[in-house]
Every structure is written in structure tokens, then in C-alpha cells.
Design a protein around this motif. Structure first.
Motif, PDB file in Angstrom:
ATOM      1  N   GLU A  12       0.765  -1.260   0.079  1.00  0.00           N
ATOM      2  CA  GLU A  12       0.026  -0.204   0.109  1.00  0.00           C
ATOM      3  C   GLU A  12       0.897   1.310  -0.062  1.00  0.00           C
ATOM      4  O   GLU A  12       0.618   2.198  -0.663  1.00  0.00           O
ATOM      5  CB  GLU A  12      -0.726  -0.099   1.236  1.00  0.00           C
ATOM      6  CG  GLU A  12      -2.040  -1.020   1.310  1.00  0.00           C
ATOM      7  CD  GLU A  12      -2.804  -1.152   2.601  1.00  0.00           C
ATOM      8  OE1 GLU A  12      -3.898  -1.514   2.365  1.00  0.00           O
ATOM      9  OE2 GLU A  12      -2.190  -0.983   3.560  1.00  0.00           O
ATOM     10  N   ARG A  13       1.935   1.161   0.844  1.00  0.00           N
ATOM     11  CA  ARG A  13       2.981   2.338   0.675  1.00  0.00           C
ATOM     12  C   ARG A  13       3.323   2.622  -0.524  1.00  0.00           C
ATOM     13  O   ARG A  13       3.557   3.845  -1.255  1.00  0.00           O
ATOM     14  CB  ARG A  13       4.223   2.014   1.698  1.00  0.00           C
ATOM     15  CG  ARG A  13       3.509   2.182   3.242  1.00  0.00           C
ATOM     16  CD  ARG A  13       4.613   1.764   3.918  1.00  0.00           C
ATOM     17  NE  ARG A  13       4.456   1.440   5.377  1.00  0.00           N
ATOM     18  CZ  ARG A  13       4.891   0.891   6.174  1.00  0.00           C
ATOM     19  NH1 ARG A  13       6.096   0.074   5.914  1.00  0.00           N
ATOM     20  NH2 ARG A  13       4.240   0.679   7.514  1.00  0.00           N
ATOM     21  N   ALA A  14       3.727   1.717  -1.314  1.00  0.00           N
ATOM     22  CA  ALA A  14       4.394   1.626  -2.668  1.00  0.00           C
ATOM     23  C   ALA A  14       3.388   2.297  -3.356  1.00  0.00           C
ATOM     24  O   ALA A  14       3.424   3.098  -4.425  1.00  0.00           O
ATOM     25  CB  ALA A  14       5.125   0.604  -3.221  1.00  0.00           C
ATOM     26  N   ALA A  15       2.030   1.813  -3.488  1.00  0.00           N
ATOM     27  CA  ALA A  15       0.957   2.299  -4.437  1.00  0.00           C
ATOM     28  C   ALA A  15       0.851   3.748  -4.089  1.00  0.00           C
ATOM     29  O   ALA A  15       0.427   4.420  -4.912  1.00  0.00           O
ATOM     30  CB  ALA A  15      -0.317   1.557  -4.298  1.00  0.00           C
ATOM     31  N   HIS A  16       0.723   3.978  -2.984  1.00  0.00           N
ATOM     32  CA  HIS A  16       0.439   5.502  -2.439  1.00  0.00           C
ATOM     33  C   HIS A  16       1.420   6.601  -2.991  1.00  0.00           C
ATOM     34  O   HIS A  16       1.292   7.380  -3.531  1.00  0.00           O
ATOM     35  CB  HIS A  16       0.422   5.552  -0.988  1.00  0.00           C
ATOM     36  CG  HIS A  16       0.446   6.958  -0.588  1.00  0.00           C
ATOM     37  ND1 HIS A  16      -0.918   7.668  -0.497  1.00  0.00           N
ATOM     38  CD2 HIS A  16       1.156   7.952   0.154  1.00  0.00           C
ATOM     39  CE1 HIS A  16      -0.436   8.911  -0.234  1.00  0.00           C
ATOM     40  NE2 HIS A  16       0.475   8.981   0.470  1.00  0.00           N
ATOM     41  N   GLN A  17       2.778   6.099  -2.917  1.00  0.00           N
ATOM     42  CA  GLN A  17       3.820   6.921  -3.565  1.00  0.00           C
ATOM     43  C   GLN A  17       3.920   6.888  -4.951  1.00  0.00           C
ATOM     44  O   GLN A  17       3.953   7.954  -5.682  1.00  0.00           O
ATOM     45  CB  GLN A  17       5.231   6.320  -3.189  1.00  0.00           C
ATOM     46  CG  GLN A  17       5.638   6.359  -1.693  1.00  0.00           C
ATOM     47  CD  GLN A  17       6.820   5.649  -1.417  1.00  0.00           C
ATOM     48  OE1 GLN A  17       7.143   4.605  -1.730  1.00  0.00           O
ATOM     49  NE2 GLN A  17       7.481   6.343  -0.357  1.00  0.00           N
ATOM     50  N   THR A  18       3.422   5.626  -5.550  1.00  0.00           N
ATOM     51  CA  THR A  18       3.274   5.711  -7.015  1.00  0.00           C
ATOM     52  C   THR A  18       2.063   6.733  -7.329  1.00  0.00           C
ATOM     53  O   THR A  18       2.188   7.616  -8.398  1.00  0.00           O
ATOM     54  CB  THR A  18       2.845   4.359  -7.620  1.00  0.00           C
ATOM     55  OG1 THR A  18       4.029   3.692  -7.402  1.00  0.00           O
ATOM     56  CG2 THR A  18       2.831   4.498  -9.004  1.00  0.00           C
ATOM     57  N   LYS A  19       0.883   6.563  -6.768  1.00  0.00           N
ATOM     58  CA  LYS A  19      -0.197   7.409  -6.923  1.00  0.00           C
ATOM     59  C   LYS A  19      -0.114   9.035  -6.705  1.00  0.00           C
ATOM     60  O   LYS A  19      -0.240   9.737  -7.535  1.00  0.00           O
ATOM     61  CB  LYS A  19      -1.251   7.087  -6.185  1.00  0.00           C
ATOM     62  CG  LYS A  19      -2.689   7.719  -6.135  1.00  0.00           C
ATOM     63  CD  LYS A  19      -3.311   7.497  -7.519  1.00  0.00           C
ATOM     64  CE  LYS A  19      -4.695   8.077  -7.575  1.00  0.00           C
ATOM     65  NZ  LYS A  19      -5.379   7.763  -8.809  1.00  0.00           N
ATOM     66  N   MET A  20       0.905   9.215  -5.593  1.00  0.00           N
ATOM     67  CA  MET A  20       1.202  10.604  -5.336  1.00  0.00           C
ATOM     68  C   MET A  20       2.257  11.324  -6.504  1.00  0.00           C
ATOM     69  O   MET A  20       2.147  12.255  -6.930  1.00  0.00           O
ATOM     70  CB  MET A  20       1.936  10.982  -4.142  1.00  0.00           C
ATOM     71  CG  MET A  20       0.905  10.669  -2.974  1.00  0.00           C
ATOM     72  SD  MET A  20      -0.600  12.066  -2.885  1.00  0.00           S
ATOM     73  CE  MET A  20       0.514  13.278  -2.582  1.00  0.00           C
ATOM     74  N   ASP A  28      -6.989  17.206  -8.170  1.00  0.00           N
ATOM     75  CA  ASP A  28      -6.743  15.722  -8.238  1.00  0.00           C
ATOM     76  C   ASP A  28      -6.127  15.361  -7.004  1.00  0.00           C
ATOM     77  O   ASP A  28      -6.499  14.576  -6.135  1.00  0.00           O
ATOM     78  CB  ASP A  28      -6.423  15.093  -9.449  1.00  0.00           C
ATOM     79  CG  ASP A  28      -7.261  15.179 -10.611  1.00  0.00           C
ATOM     80  OD1 ASP A  28      -8.650  15.635 -10.441  1.00  0.00           O
ATOM     81  OD2 ASP A  28      -6.879  15.119 -11.645  1.00  0.00           O
ATOM     82  N   CYS A  29      -5.090  15.791  -6.634  1.00  0.00           N
ATOM     83  CA  CYS A  29      -3.972  15.688  -5.793  1.00  0.00           C
ATOM     84  C   CYS A  29      -4.731  15.584  -4.314  1.00  0.00           C
ATOM     85  O   CYS A  29      -4.849  14.853  -3.524  1.00  0.00           O
ATOM     86  CB  CYS A  29      -2.700  16.374  -5.649  1.00  0.00           C
ATOM     87  SG  CYS A  29      -1.416  16.157  -4.469  1.00  0.00           S
ATOM     88  N   ARG A  30      -5.437  16.872  -4.170  1.00  0.00           N
ATOM     89  CA  ARG A  30      -6.003  17.272  -2.814  1.00  0.00           C
ATOM     90  C   ARG A  30      -7.157  16.255  -2.457  1.00  0.00           C
ATOM     91  O   ARG A  30      -7.348  15.923  -1.651  1.00  0.00           O
ATOM     92  CB  ARG A  30      -6.299  18.695  -2.770  1.00  0.00           C
ATOM     93  CG  ARG A  30      -5.271  19.643  -2.562  1.00  0.00           C
ATOM     94  CD  ARG A  30      -5.602  20.850  -1.866  1.00  0.00           C
ATOM     95  NE  ARG A  30      -4.568  21.914  -1.766  1.00  0.00           N
ATOM     96  CZ  ARG A  30      -4.367  23.121  -2.421  1.00  0.00           C
ATOM     97  NH1 ARG A  30      -5.374  23.644  -2.999  1.00  0.00           N
ATOM     98  NH2 ARG A  30      -3.246  23.418  -1.942  1.00  0.00           N
ATOM     99  N   ALA A  31      -7.869  16.051  -3.677  1.00  0.00           N
ATOM    100  CA  ALA A  31      -8.993  14.834  -3.427  1.00  0.00           C
ATOM    101  C   ALA A  31      -8.452  13.554  -3.347  1.00  0.00           C
ATOM    102  O   ALA A  31      -9.157  12.832  -2.263  1.00  0.00           O
ATOM    103  CB  ALA A  31      -9.848  14.899  -4.814  1.00  0.00           C
ATOM    104  N   TYR A  32      -7.490  13.124  -3.775  1.00  0.00           N
ATOM    105  CA  TYR A  32      -6.686  11.849  -3.381  1.00  0.00           C
ATOM    106  C   TYR A  32      -6.273  12.093  -1.889  1.00  0.00           C
ATOM    107  O   TYR A  32      -6.404  10.880  -1.027  1.00  0.00           O
ATOM    108  CB  TYR A  32      -5.851  11.633  -4.338  1.00  0.00           C
ATOM    109  CG  TYR A  32      -4.733  10.477  -3.803  1.00  0.00           C
ATOM    110  CD1 TYR A  32      -5.604   9.103  -3.803  1.00  0.00           C
ATOM    111  CD2 TYR A  32      -3.591  10.479  -3.255  1.00  0.00           C
ATOM    112  CE1 TYR A  32      -4.873   7.891  -3.339  1.00  0.00           C
ATOM    113  CE2 TYR A  32      -2.784   9.230  -2.886  1.00  0.00           C
ATOM    114  CZ  TYR A  32      -3.626   8.041  -2.880  1.00  0.00           C
ATOM    115  OH  TYR A  32      -2.926   6.827  -2.608  1.00  0.00           O
ATOM    116  N   VAL A  33      -5.594  13.027  -1.606  1.00  0.00           N
ATOM    117  CA  VAL A  33      -5.067  13.212  -0.090  1.00  0.00           C
ATOM    118  C   VAL A  33      -6.150  13.069   0.772  1.00  0.00           C
ATOM    119  O   VAL A  33      -6.158  12.489   2.077  1.00  0.00           O
ATOM    120  CB  VAL A  33      -4.212  14.407  -0.025  1.00  0.00           C
ATOM    121  CG1 VAL A  33      -4.001  14.837   1.197  1.00  0.00           C
ATOM    122  CG2 VAL A  33      -2.945  14.355  -0.783  1.00  0.00           C
TER     123      VAL A  33
END
Length: 65
Positions: A12-20, A28-33
Motif C-alpha cells: 500500500e505504501r508503494a502504491a500510495h507513493q506511485t499515485k502521489m 486531483d491531488c487534494r481529493a486523493y489526499v
């Protein structure tokens, strides 16, 4: 420091970093965060631990509006 980092699996950490890193707009970034924070808050509540605070610095600040 990502809120909820300790509540995520390594995958999940790796996926989160990739997504960010893939974010192209501030909106889009704020909505994801915000969604990520809500997810981590729910996970923290389930586990009976403190809800992580929002990041001190805006991780989306460098993106175009």
C-alpha cells in the motif's frame, strides 16, 4: 511523512507513493489526499489507535491549479 504510513502494508505504501507521483493537478491531488486521510482515519479507528493528523505541509502545493 504520510499520515497513516504505519497503518499501511508495504504494498500500500508503494502504491500510495506511485499515485502521489502521478498527480498532475492540485485539485486531483487534494481529493486523493483527503480520501487517503479518511481511509487511514477509519483504519486507525478500527484498530483503536490515534487518528493520524493531516500533513503539516501541502503535498500538492507544487502542482498546477
Amino acid at each position: 511523512m504520510t499520515p497513516g504510513w504505519a497503518l499501511m502494508t508495504p504494498e500500500e505504501r508503494a502504491a500510495h507513493q506511485t499515485k502521489m507521483r502521478s498527480m498532475t493537478t492540485r485539485a486531483d491531488c487534494r481529493a486523493y489526499v483527503e480520501q487517503h486521510h479518511a481511509d487511514m482515519a477509519a483504519r486507525a479507528k478500527e484498530r483503536g489507535v490515534a487518528v493520524p493528523a493531516m500533513p503539516r505541509r501541502d503535498p500538492c502545493a507544487g502542482l498546477p491549479g
